[in-house]
Design a protein around this motif. Structure first.
Motif, PDB file in Angstrom:
ATOM      1  N   LEU A 258      -4.762   8.522  -0.747  1.00  0.00           N
ATOM      2  CA  LEU A 258      -3.990   8.908   0.440  1.00  0.00           C
ATOM      3  C   LEU A 258      -3.348   7.696   1.104  1.00  0.00           C
ATOM      4  O   LEU A 258      -4.004   6.695   1.355  1.00  0.00           O
ATOM      5  CB  LEU A 258      -4.896   9.620   1.446  1.00  0.00           C
ATOM      6  CG  LEU A 258      -4.218  10.137   2.722  1.00  0.00           C
ATOM      7  CD1 LEU A 258      -3.236  11.246   2.399  1.00  0.00           C
ATOM      8  CD2 LEU A 258      -5.264  10.622   3.722  1.00  0.00           C
ATOM      9  N   MET A 259      -2.056   7.802   1.375  1.00  0.00           N
ATOM     10  CA  MET A 259      -1.325   6.776   2.109  1.00  0.00           C
ATOM     11  C   MET A 259      -1.320   7.129   3.593  1.00  0.00           C
ATOM     12  O   MET A 259      -1.350   8.309   3.957  1.00  0.00           O
ATOM     13  CB  MET A 259       0.112   6.680   1.599  1.00  0.00           C
ATOM     14  CG  MET A 259       0.267   5.929   0.298  1.00  0.00           C
ATOM     15  SD  MET A 259      -0.027   4.155   0.534  1.00  0.00           S
ATOM     16  CE  MET A 259       0.497   3.525  -1.053  1.00  0.00           C
ATOM     17  N   PRO A 260      -1.270   6.123   4.467  1.00  0.00           N
ATOM     18  CA  PRO A 260      -1.266   6.425   5.903  1.00  0.00           C
ATOM     19  C   PRO A 260       0.043   7.054   6.345  1.00  0.00           C
ATOM     20  O   PRO A 260       1.077   6.905   5.683  1.00  0.00           O
ATOM     21  CB  PRO A 260      -1.452   5.044   6.540  1.00  0.00           C
ATOM     22  CG  PRO A 260      -0.868   4.089   5.549  1.00  0.00           C
ATOM     23  CD  PRO A 260      -1.195   4.675   4.200  1.00  0.00           C
ATOM     24  N   ALA A 261      -0.021   7.757   7.459  1.00  0.00           N
ATOM     25  CA  ALA A 261       1.210   8.265   8.067  1.00  0.00           C
ATOM     26  C   ALA A 261       1.967   7.123   8.712  1.00  0.00           C
ATOM     27  O   ALA A 261       3.192   7.036   8.640  1.00  0.00           O
ATOM     28  CB  ALA A 261       0.888   9.332   9.104  1.00  0.00           C
ATOM     29  N   SER A 262       1.217   6.205   9.336  1.00  0.00           N
ATOM     30  CA  SER A 262       1.840   5.111  10.080  1.00  0.00           C
ATOM     31  C   SER A 262       0.855   3.971  10.248  1.00  0.00           C
ATOM     32  O   SER A 262      -0.341   4.114   9.977  1.00  0.00           O
ATOM     33  CB  SER A 262       2.306   5.607  11.452  1.00  0.00           C
ATOM     34  OG  SER A 262       1.190   6.022  12.236  1.00  0.00           O
ATOM     35  N   GLN A 323       0.377  -0.754  -9.905  1.00  0.00           N
ATOM     36  CA  GLN A 323       0.133   0.274 -10.920  1.00  0.00           C
ATOM     37  C   GLN A 323      -1.081   1.129 -10.539  1.00  0.00           C
ATOM     38  O   GLN A 323      -1.063   2.355 -10.686  1.00  0.00           O
ATOM     39  CB  GLN A 323      -0.098  -0.385 -12.277  1.00  0.00           C
ATOM     40  CG  GLN A 323       1.157  -0.959 -12.923  1.00  0.00           C
ATOM     41  CD  GLN A 323       2.040   0.105 -13.542  1.00  0.00           C
ATOM     42  OE1 GLN A 323       1.585   0.956 -14.305  1.00  0.00           O
ATOM     43  NE2 GLN A 323       3.323   0.077 -13.208  1.00  0.00           N
ATOM     44  N   THR A 324      -2.119   0.481 -10.032  1.00  0.00           N
ATOM     45  CA  THR A 324      -3.309   1.222  -9.599  1.00  0.00           C
ATOM     46  C   THR A 324      -2.987   2.142  -8.438  1.00  0.00           C
ATOM     47  O   THR A 324      -3.461   3.281  -8.381  1.00  0.00           O
ATOM     48  CB  THR A 324      -4.432   0.250  -9.204  1.00  0.00           C
ATOM     49  OG1 THR A 324      -4.711  -0.620 -10.302  1.00  0.00           O
ATOM     50  CG2 THR A 324      -5.695   1.001  -8.820  1.00  0.00           C
ATOM     51  N   GLY A 325      -2.161   1.661  -7.507  1.00  0.00           N
ATOM     52  CA  GLY A 325      -1.757   2.497  -6.375  1.00  0.00           C
ATOM     53  C   GLY A 325      -1.019   3.736  -6.815  1.00  0.00           C
ATOM     54  O   GLY A 325      -1.253   4.841  -6.302  1.00  0.00           O
ATOM     55  N   ILE A 326      -0.118   3.584  -7.778  1.00  0.00           N
ATOM     56  CA  ILE A 326       0.616   4.736  -8.310  1.00  0.00           C
ATOM     57  C   ILE A 326      -0.354   5.740  -8.924  1.00  0.00           C
ATOM     58  O   ILE A 326      -0.272   6.954  -8.683  1.00  0.00           O
ATOM     59  CB  ILE A 326       1.639   4.285  -9.369  1.00  0.00           C
ATOM     60  CG1 ILE A 326       2.719   3.397  -8.744  1.00  0.00           C
ATOM     61  CG2 ILE A 326       2.287   5.496 -10.040  1.00  0.00           C
ATOM     62  CD1 ILE A 326       3.642   2.760  -9.758  1.00  0.00           C
ATOM     63  N   LYS A 327      -1.294   5.229  -9.707  1.00  0.00           N
ATOM     64  CA  LYS A 327      -2.237   6.118 -10.390  1.00  0.00           C
ATOM     65  C   LYS A 327      -3.158   6.846  -9.412  1.00  0.00           C
ATOM     66  O   LYS A 327      -3.501   8.005  -9.625  1.00  0.00           O
ATOM     67  CB  LYS A 327      -3.046   5.313 -11.410  1.00  0.00           C
ATOM     68  CG  LYS A 327      -2.223   4.902 -12.633  1.00  0.00           C
ATOM     69  CD  LYS A 327      -3.050   4.161 -13.656  1.00  0.00           C
ATOM     70  CE  LYS A 327      -3.272   2.718 -13.270  1.00  0.00           C
ATOM     71  NZ  LYS A 327      -3.942   1.950 -14.343  1.00  0.00           N
ATOM     72  N   LEU A 328      -3.529   6.182  -8.329  1.00  0.00           N
ATOM     73  CA  LEU A 328      -4.377   6.835  -7.330  1.00  0.00           C
ATOM     74  C   LEU A 328      -3.643   7.990  -6.651  1.00  0.00           C
ATOM     75  O   LEU A 328      -4.217   9.050  -6.389  1.00  0.00           O
ATOM     76  CB  LEU A 328      -4.847   5.817  -6.292  1.00  0.00           C
ATOM     77  CG  LEU A 328      -5.931   4.841  -6.742  1.00  0.00           C
ATOM     78  CD1 LEU A 328      -6.175   3.782  -5.675  1.00  0.00           C
ATOM     79  CD2 LEU A 328      -7.224   5.576  -7.050  1.00  0.00           C
ATOM     80  N   CYS A 333      -2.639  13.975  -6.393  1.00  0.00           N
ATOM     81  CA  CYS A 333      -1.701  15.101  -6.470  1.00  0.00           C
ATOM     82  C   CYS A 333      -1.969  16.017  -7.659  1.00  0.00           C
ATOM     83  O   CYS A 333      -1.696  17.222  -7.585  1.00  0.00           O
ATOM     84  CB  CYS A 333      -0.272  14.574  -6.560  1.00  0.00           C
ATOM     85  SG  CYS A 333       0.317  13.725  -5.083  1.00  0.00           S
ATOM     86  N   LEU A 334      -2.472  15.454  -8.751  1.00  0.00           N
ATOM     87  CA  LEU A 334      -2.665  16.230  -9.972  1.00  0.00           C
ATOM     88  C   LEU A 334      -4.084  16.757 -10.133  1.00  0.00           C
ATOM     89  O   LEU A 334      -4.431  17.301 -11.183  1.00  0.00           O
ATOM     90  CB  LEU A 334      -2.298  15.378 -11.194  1.00  0.00           C
ATOM     91  CG  LEU A 334      -0.848  14.905 -11.278  1.00  0.00           C
ATOM     92  CD1 LEU A 334      -0.658  13.951 -12.448  1.00  0.00           C
ATOM     93  CD2 LEU A 334       0.109  16.082 -11.390  1.00  0.00           C
ATOM     94  N   ALA A 335      -4.908  16.577  -9.099  1.00  0.00           N
ATOM     95  CA  ALA A 335      -6.302  17.024  -9.177  1.00  0.00           C
ATOM     96  C   ALA A 335      -6.366  18.533  -9.404  1.00  0.00           C
ATOM     97  O   ALA A 335      -5.569  19.302  -8.858  1.00  0.00           O
ATOM     98  CB  ALA A 335      -7.042  16.650  -7.896  1.00  0.00           C
ATOM     99  N   ASP A 336      -7.320  18.951 -10.210  1.00  0.00           N
ATOM    100  CA  ASP A 336      -7.506  20.374 -10.482  1.00  0.00           C
ATOM    101  C   ASP A 336      -7.998  21.095  -9.230  1.00  0.00           C
ATOM    102  O   ASP A 336      -8.723  20.530  -8.410  1.00  0.00           O
ATOM    103  CB  ASP A 336      -8.515  20.578 -11.612  1.00  0.00           C
ATOM    104  CG  ASP A 336      -8.001  20.067 -12.942  1.00  0.00           C
ATOM    105  OD1 ASP A 336      -6.777  20.067 -13.124  1.00  0.00           O
ATOM    106  OD2 ASP A 336      -8.822  19.660 -13.784  1.00  0.00           O
ATOM    107  N   GLY A 337      -7.575  22.337  -9.089  1.00  0.00           N
ATOM    108  CA  GLY A 337      -8.014  23.143  -7.955  1.00  0.00           C
ATOM    109  C   GLY A 337      -8.022  24.607  -8.331  1.00  0.00           C
ATOM    110  O   GLY A 337      -8.014  24.971  -9.506  1.00  0.00           O
ATOM    111  N   PHE A 338      -8.011  25.465  -7.325  1.00  0.00           N
ATOM    112  CA  PHE A 338      -8.035  26.907  -7.563  1.00  0.00           C
ATOM    113  C   PHE A 338      -6.646  27.498  -7.768  1.00  0.00           C
ATOM    114  O   PHE A 338      -6.517  28.640  -8.198  1.00  0.00           O
ATOM    115  CB  PHE A 338      -8.707  27.616  -6.377  1.00  0.00           C
ATOM    116  CG  PHE A 338     -10.177  27.342  -6.260  1.00  0.00           C
ATOM    117  CD1 PHE A 338     -11.092  28.018  -7.067  1.00  0.00           C
ATOM    118  CD2 PHE A 338     -10.657  26.407  -5.370  1.00  0.00           C
ATOM    119  CE1 PHE A 338     -12.447  27.766  -6.967  1.00  0.00           C
ATOM    120  CE2 PHE A 338     -12.019  26.152  -5.255  1.00  0.00           C
ATOM    121  CZ  PHE A 338     -12.914  26.833  -6.057  1.00  0.00           C
TER     122      PHE A 338
END
Length: 656
Positions: A258-262, A323-328, A333-338
């Protein structure tokens, strides 16, 4: 510059394994925008004055740059830094500037992670690998300029731009002055721009004095298009360090990507009376409604690509920590869910519309930015054995998301007539009305408003619910990123042109159309006094959308349409003191609670002007159709012979 730290019994720097963060106090006199150095370029600044590391008492500072352990920083009277220095390069009238290389404060910590995302990083836990890299300055080679120097002061070029400045309108000149005046410096170097810089604003308790990721994007584009990439590089690296911080709201922590809003630069007083600068980040725990900013990480990836494209500096995106930041972000975003859909499921208020406006679910704005960031990430990721599965997941999601948006979000008069005749309660894999949309949901305003030529992507889609409102940002980014097909992109631009009086009128552009009114406003917004009909997010006109509209126009070869919109805005913005938004159905009034001297209003105008002046650079910032994705279409509509014959909307002829 290779920085080596000499360890002594009186001076050391340790790093907390829990939260790798630090503070640095830089005594760099005469520092201003873009690091104008002291007048004497030949003298080196004493290293003990350049970096002052102090023992910091344990404090409870929300998301602040601080260390969790009292012994994180040990101080001595003087600290020896081998080779660490600030060099001044003479430019112009004896002035010079140093270029800040942001330290990889968290990169070593991130590189030591046992996560599968970082498994390719060397796991060596040697003493040297655990050091926090201090702030250093990178020399910029002096450029040859035919006997004349190209001096800068406060980011204003002296040589080679006099003709350009003289050709600028009065509004442009004031806009550049205001944009540069909004720059936030951290340790003497630019790291962003404040949201608004209104000298008459008395409500200092609000967060308009902070640097917002989404708000800084148009500022970044304006600076990049003007040839200045330093502030953007600093911003990208500083926000990357914030990504690795702990974020907790009511004992719950979101994902590490997660990136900060501000964030805000604060000065804290030490026990000895000295002051130190620190960054205080907000991940949504202080926001109205306590909503995390889903779009921040998406914008960060988009901006990272734009930085490389416009500066030619691709070394930034190739760094291990980047590169690590992009992957995080991708992992989050691509995490599995319902969810059964490829779209991102979010709450109300998680993007530019950061208040309750009935966009919870799968809003178009988030999906368009998500698609854009996936395309950016695919370009920038280093493909190797460790990332090949992630790249495959990105390709799969791109294909599914493109099909889903084109097939189910698109409406034109033909599609609306089809929905009008829908059968409901269909239980079948071959159902036409897959989301069980009731024809009665078609609003009365849409029947008369939809033109015979053109169409648009609806604002949201969920089971038994279609939000037929036109959301400008989502539709523009669908065009820019080629989320829509060529025919659909042309339809969006045709609709905007056809409905100019509704979407542009006296000030470009409506954030959404139409506004929620009466009972609908009371139920959906909760009677929000700021989002009254035709105000703020509820049908207000936002000049910052101008740069995105310009980019879409250039892509679709409608430059004259962009010029027309910029001309409309230029007539009023300076006179109205650069407001955040406009009210009323035609955008005639300055918004009732609108901040003046709003930075992204200023920056959006300047970025638009720069894009119109340099349309060839726009091609670096948008995407054409990816025909490779079409070949790997996951929908199966064109492959199945046993089912009802449908034609996938993704397959459209290439542009002639």
């Amino acid at each position: 510059i290779l920085v080596r730290m000499m360890m002594t019994s009186r001076s050391c720097i340790c790093v907390s394994a829990m939260k790798p963060c630090c503070r640095f106090l830089i005594s760099f006199k005469s520092s201003s925008l873009f690091g104008v150095s002291p007048t004497s370029s030949s003298r080196l600044i004493n290293s003990s004055k350049l970096l002052q590391c102090r023992k910091i008492e344990s404090r409870s500072i929300r998301s602040g740059v601080h260390c969790r352990r009292r012994n994180v920083f040990c101080n001595s009277d003087s600290i020896s830094w081998g080779g660490s220095r600030c060099s001044s390069i003479g430019r112009g009238r004896g002035r010079g500037r140093g270029i800040l290389v942001i330290p990889r404060v968290a990169s070593d910590f991130r590189n030591q992670s046992s996560s599968s995302l970082d498994s390719h990083v060397n796991k060596d836990k040697s003493f040297e690998s655990l050091f926090v890299k201090p702030l250093v300055f990178k020399e910029i080679p002096k450029k040859e300029s035919g006997g004349k120097e190209d001096a800068k002061f406060g980011n204003v070029r002296v040589k080679g731009e006099r003709e350009e400045v003289s050709s600028q309108s009065e509004a442009e000149r004031e806009a550049w002055r205001l944009l540069r005046g909004s720059v936030v410096n951290y340790c003497g170097f630019p790291v962003g721009t404040v949201a608004a810089n209104d000298p008459g604003d008395k409500q200092k308790t609000l967060n308009y004095d902070q640097v917002f990721i989404r708000d800084f994007v148009p500022s970044a584009y304006a600076f990049l298009l003007d040839g200045d990439g330093e502030i953007v590089r600093n911003f990208l690296l500083q926000t990357l360090q914030l990504q690795s911080w702990e974020k907790t709201v009511d004992c719950h922590s979101p994902g590490p990507g997660l990136m900060p809003a501000s964030f805000k630069v604060k000065s804290l007083e030490g026990n000895d009376g000295s002051f130190e600068e620190c960054l205080d980040a907000d991940f949504g725990e202080s926001a109205i409604g306590r909503v995390s900013p889903v779009d921040s990480g998406l914008w960060w990836i988009i901006l990272l690509r734009a930085y490389g494209k416009l500066t030619g500096d691709y070394t930034l995106q190739e760094r291990i920590d980047v590169q690590t930041g992009i992957k995080l972000i991708l992992k989050l975003c691509l995490a599995d869910g319902f969810d059964m859909f490829p779209t991102l499921l979010v709450t109300d208020g998680s993007c530019m519309i950061d208040r309750r406006m009935g966009i919870h679910g799968h809003p178009l704005e988030i999906q368009a930015l998500f698609y854009s960031s996936l395309r950016c990430a695919r370009e920038m990721l280093n493909v190797n054995d460790e990332t090949k599965n992630l790249v495959a997941a990105v390709n799969s999601r791109l294909s599914a998301l493109s099909f889903h948006i084109r097939e189910y979000y698109w409406v034109d008069i033909k599609k609306i007539n089809e929905i009008y005749r829908y059968n409901t309660e269909e239980y079948s894999a071959d159902a036409t009305n897959k989301f069980n949309i009731y024809p009665e949901q078609i609003p009365s305003w849409l029947v008369d408003w939809i033109p015979n030529r053109g169409g648009y992507f609806i604002g949201n889609l969920q089971p038994a619910h279609m939000d037929f409102r036109f959301f400008t940002l989502g539709n523009l980014w669908a065009v820019v990123s080629s989320l829509g097909s060529q025919e659909q992109n042309e339809g969006v631009m045709a609709l905007i042109e056809e409905k100019w009086d509704d979407l542009v009128a006296n000030m470009p552009l409506k954030i959404c159309f139409p506004a929620l009114e009466q009972e609908e406003w009371r139920i959906i917004t909760g009677s929000d006094p700021k989002n009254t009909p035709w105000s703020y997010h509820n049908g207000g006109s936002w000049p910052t959308l101008l740069w995105q509209f310009t980019l879409a126009c250039i892509k679709m070869e409608k430059l004259d349409l962009a010029k027309k919109a910029v001309a409309v805005a230029e007539k009023r913005l300076k006179e109205d003191q650069w407001p955040e938004y406009y009210d009323t159905k035609s955008g005639r009034f300055v918004g009732k609670q609108s901040r003046l001297y709003q930075t992204w209003t200023i920056a959006g105008f300047l970025a638009s002007k720069k894009l119109i002046e340099q349309p060839e650079k726009a091609s670096l910032l948008f995407w054409e159709e990816d025909y490779q994705l079409l070949e790997t279409c996951v929908c199966g509509l064109n492959k199945s012979s046993g089912k009802k014959k449908n034609k996938c909307s993704r397959f459209t002829p290439p542009r002639s």
